[in-house]
Design an enzyme around this catalytic site. Structure first.
Site, PDB file in Angstrom:
ATOM      1  N   ARG A   1       0.835  -1.205   0.000  1.00  0.00           N
ATOM      2  CA  ARG A   1       0.000   0.000   0.000  1.00  0.00           C
ATOM      3  C   ARG A   1       0.870   1.256   0.000  1.00  0.00           C
ATOM      4  O   ARG A   1       1.898   1.305   0.680  1.00  0.00           O
ATOM      5  CB  ARG A   1      -0.948  -0.011   1.208  1.00  0.00           C
ATOM      6  CG  ARG A   1      -1.928  -1.166   1.154  1.00  0.00           C
ATOM      7  CD  ARG A   1      -3.086  -1.017   2.105  1.00  0.00           C
ATOM      8  NE  ARG A   1      -3.800  -2.296   2.194  1.00  0.00           N
ATOM      9  CZ  ARG A   1      -4.681  -2.740   1.294  1.00  0.00           C
ATOM     10  NH1 ARG A   1      -4.975  -1.996   0.238  1.00  0.00           N
ATOM     11  NH2 ARG A   1      -5.261  -3.923   1.430  1.00  0.00           N
ATOM     12  N   ASP A   2       0.417   2.239  -0.795  1.00  0.00           N
ATOM     13  CA  ASP A   2       1.127   3.514  -0.885  1.00  0.00           C
ATOM     14  C   ASP A   2       1.021   4.260   0.449  1.00  0.00           C
ATOM     15  O   ASP A   2      -0.033   4.283   1.087  1.00  0.00           O
ATOM     16  CB  ASP A   2       0.523   4.360  -2.016  1.00  0.00           C
ATOM     17  CG  ASP A   2       1.412   5.512  -2.424  1.00  0.00           C
ATOM     18  OD1 ASP A   2       1.924   5.497  -3.551  1.00  0.00           O
ATOM     19  OD2 ASP A   2       1.594   6.444  -1.603  1.00  0.00           O
TER      20      ASP A   2
ATOM     21  N   ASN B   1       4.505   6.409 -13.662  1.00  0.00           N
ATOM     22  CA  ASN B   1       5.094   7.730 -13.857  1.00  0.00           C
ATOM     23  C   ASN B   1       6.566   7.576 -14.256  1.00  0.00           C
ATOM     24  O   ASN B   1       7.265   6.726 -13.711  1.00  0.00           O
ATOM     25  CB  ASN B   1       4.998   8.545 -12.566  1.00  0.00           C
ATOM     26  CG  ASN B   1       3.555   8.830 -12.162  1.00  0.00           C
ATOM     27  OD1 ASN B   1       2.701   9.013 -13.023  1.00  0.00           O
ATOM     28  ND2 ASN B   1       3.292   8.864 -10.864  1.00  0.00           N
TER      29      ASN B   1
ATOM     30  N   VAL C   1      10.012   8.351  -6.853  1.00  0.00           N
ATOM     31  CA  VAL C   1      10.832   7.226  -6.373  1.00  0.00           C
ATOM     32  C   VAL C   1      11.367   6.509  -7.608  1.00  0.00           C
ATOM     33  O   VAL C   1      10.592   6.021  -8.443  1.00  0.00           O
ATOM     34  CB  VAL C   1      10.017   6.264  -5.484  1.00  0.00           C
ATOM     35  CG1 VAL C   1      10.879   5.069  -5.088  1.00  0.00           C
ATOM     36  CG2 VAL C   1       9.495   6.984  -4.236  1.00  0.00           C
TER      37      VAL C   1
ATOM     38  N   HIS D   1       7.620   1.375 -10.838  1.00  0.00           N
ATOM     39  CA  HIS D   1       6.462   0.844 -10.108  1.00  0.00           C
ATOM     40  C   HIS D   1       5.180   1.180 -10.840  1.00  0.00           C
ATOM     41  O   HIS D   1       5.080   2.208 -11.511  1.00  0.00           O
ATOM     42  CB  HIS D   1       6.411   1.397  -8.673  1.00  0.00           C
ATOM     43  CG  HIS D   1       6.532   2.885  -8.580  1.00  0.00           C
ATOM     44  ND1 HIS D   1       7.740   3.549  -8.674  1.00  0.00           N
ATOM     45  CD2 HIS D   1       5.585   3.844  -8.416  1.00  0.00           C
ATOM     46  CE1 HIS D   1       7.538   4.855  -8.563  1.00  0.00           C
ATOM     47  NE2 HIS D   1       6.237   5.059  -8.417  1.00  0.00           N
TER      48      HIS D   1
ATOM     49  N   HIS E   1       1.314   2.084 -10.182  1.00  0.00           N
ATOM     50  CA  HIS E   1       0.289   2.481  -9.221  1.00  0.00           C
ATOM     51  C   HIS E   1      -1.008   1.774  -9.595  1.00  0.00           C
ATOM     52  O   HIS E   1      -1.421   1.814 -10.766  1.00  0.00           O
ATOM     53  CB  HIS E   1       0.004   3.987  -9.290  1.00  0.00           C
ATOM     54  CG  HIS E   1       1.130   4.867  -8.861  1.00  0.00           C
ATOM     55  ND1 HIS E   1       1.175   5.467  -7.624  1.00  0.00           N
ATOM     56  CD2 HIS E   1       2.252   5.270  -9.517  1.00  0.00           C
ATOM     57  CE1 HIS E   1       2.267   6.217  -7.534  1.00  0.00           C
ATOM     58  NE2 HIS E   1       2.947   6.116  -8.670  1.00  0.00           N
TER      59      HIS E   1
HETATM   60  P1  DGP Z   1       5.849   8.192  -7.986  1.00  0.00           P
HETATM   61  O1  DGP Z   1       5.539   9.626  -7.702  1.00  0.00           O
HETATM   62  O2  DGP Z   1       5.147   7.644  -9.211  1.00  0.00           O
HETATM   63  O3  DGP Z   1       7.350   7.951  -8.011  1.00  0.00           O
HETATM   64  O4  DGP Z   1       5.247   7.371  -6.758  1.00  0.00           O
HETATM   65  C1  DGP Z   1       5.946   7.109  -5.591  1.00  0.00           C
HETATM   66  C2  DGP Z   1       4.940   6.713  -4.560  1.00  0.00           C
HETATM   67  O5  DGP Z   1       5.637   6.058  -3.505  1.00  0.00           O
HETATM   68  C3  DGP Z   1       4.195   7.860  -3.901  1.00  0.00           C
HETATM   69  O6  DGP Z   1       2.811   7.727  -4.200  1.00  0.00           O
HETATM   70  C4  DGP Z   1       4.444   7.727  -2.413  1.00  0.00           C
HETATM   71  C5  DGP Z   1       5.002   6.340  -2.285  1.00  0.00           C
HETATM   72  N1  DGP Z   1       6.020   6.163  -1.267  1.00  0.00           N
HETATM   73  C6  DGP Z   1       7.143   6.893  -1.109  1.00  0.00           C
HETATM   74  N2  DGP Z   1       7.879   6.417  -0.087  1.00  0.00           N
HETATM   75  C7  DGP Z   1       7.186   5.350   0.391  1.00  0.00           C
HETATM   76  C8  DGP Z   1       7.436   4.440   1.459  1.00  0.00           C
HETATM   77  O7  DGP Z   1       8.441   4.484   2.173  1.00  0.00           O
HETATM   78  N3  DGP Z   1       6.497   3.471   1.666  1.00  0.00           N
HETATM   79  C9  DGP Z   1       5.373   3.364   0.890  1.00  0.00           C
HETATM   80  N4  DGP Z   1       4.524   2.393   1.166  1.00  0.00           N
HETATM   81  N5  DGP Z   1       5.110   4.213  -0.119  1.00  0.00           N
HETATM   82  C10 DGP Z   1       6.010   5.184  -0.357  1.00  0.00           C
END
Ligand code: DGP
Length: 114
Positions: free
Chosen positions: A29-30, A87, A96, A100, A102
């Site tokens: 989960r995000d 993205n 990040v 990945h 979403h």
């Molecule tokens: P993007 O912007 O497409 O690179 O999405 C990165 C996503 O990663 C963003 O929606 C927040 C999520 N995210 C960042 N750090 C962490 C983390 O430490 N744990 C989790 N579960 N999600 C994270």
């Protein structure tokens, strides 16, 4: 990669709410959900962006989408529908740098995206 947060989640060094995993793929989960269901599906192997994907990664990319489909079913999203997003780099909104997918669902999505 030791400085990659998603590699560290895949290695179990940082906790995450994992909803699916197999030998190549992890879904969790995000941390900052943008919908009632917001899951990230990653390859365990570090690939920074979609730009870095090679022809030999085709099967792995398919596994990411198959995992997204399975998680969508698991989360009860399949019939109503859901959105998948990858993205890439700055204009794509990538923050990040470990590729990945979403998976977003549980509400109606807008188009075009912002
Ligand atoms: P993007 O912007 O497409 O690179 O999405 C990165 C996503 O990663 C963003 O929606 C927040 C999520 N995210 C960042 N750090 C962490 C983390 O430490 N744990 C989790 N579960 N999600 C994270």
């Amino acid at each position: 990669m030791t400085d990659c947060i998603f590699c560290r989640i895949a290695a179990g060094e940082i906790p995450a709410n994992i909803v699916y995993q197999d030998e190549d793929v992890l879904a969790f989960r995000d941390l900052n959900p943008q919908a009632p269901v917001h899951v990230l599906i990653i390859p365990r192997r570090h690939i920074a962006t979609l730009n870095d994907v090679a022809p030999e990664d085709v099967q792995l990319l398919g596994r990411l989408l198959l995992a997204a489909k399975m998680v969508a079913e698991q989360e009860g999203l399949a019939e109503a529908g859901y959105r998948t997003v990858i993205n890439c780099n700055a204009d794509g909104g990538q923050t990040v740098f470990h590729v990945h997918v979403h998976l977003l669902g549980g509400r109606s999505m807008n188009w075009p995206p912002g």
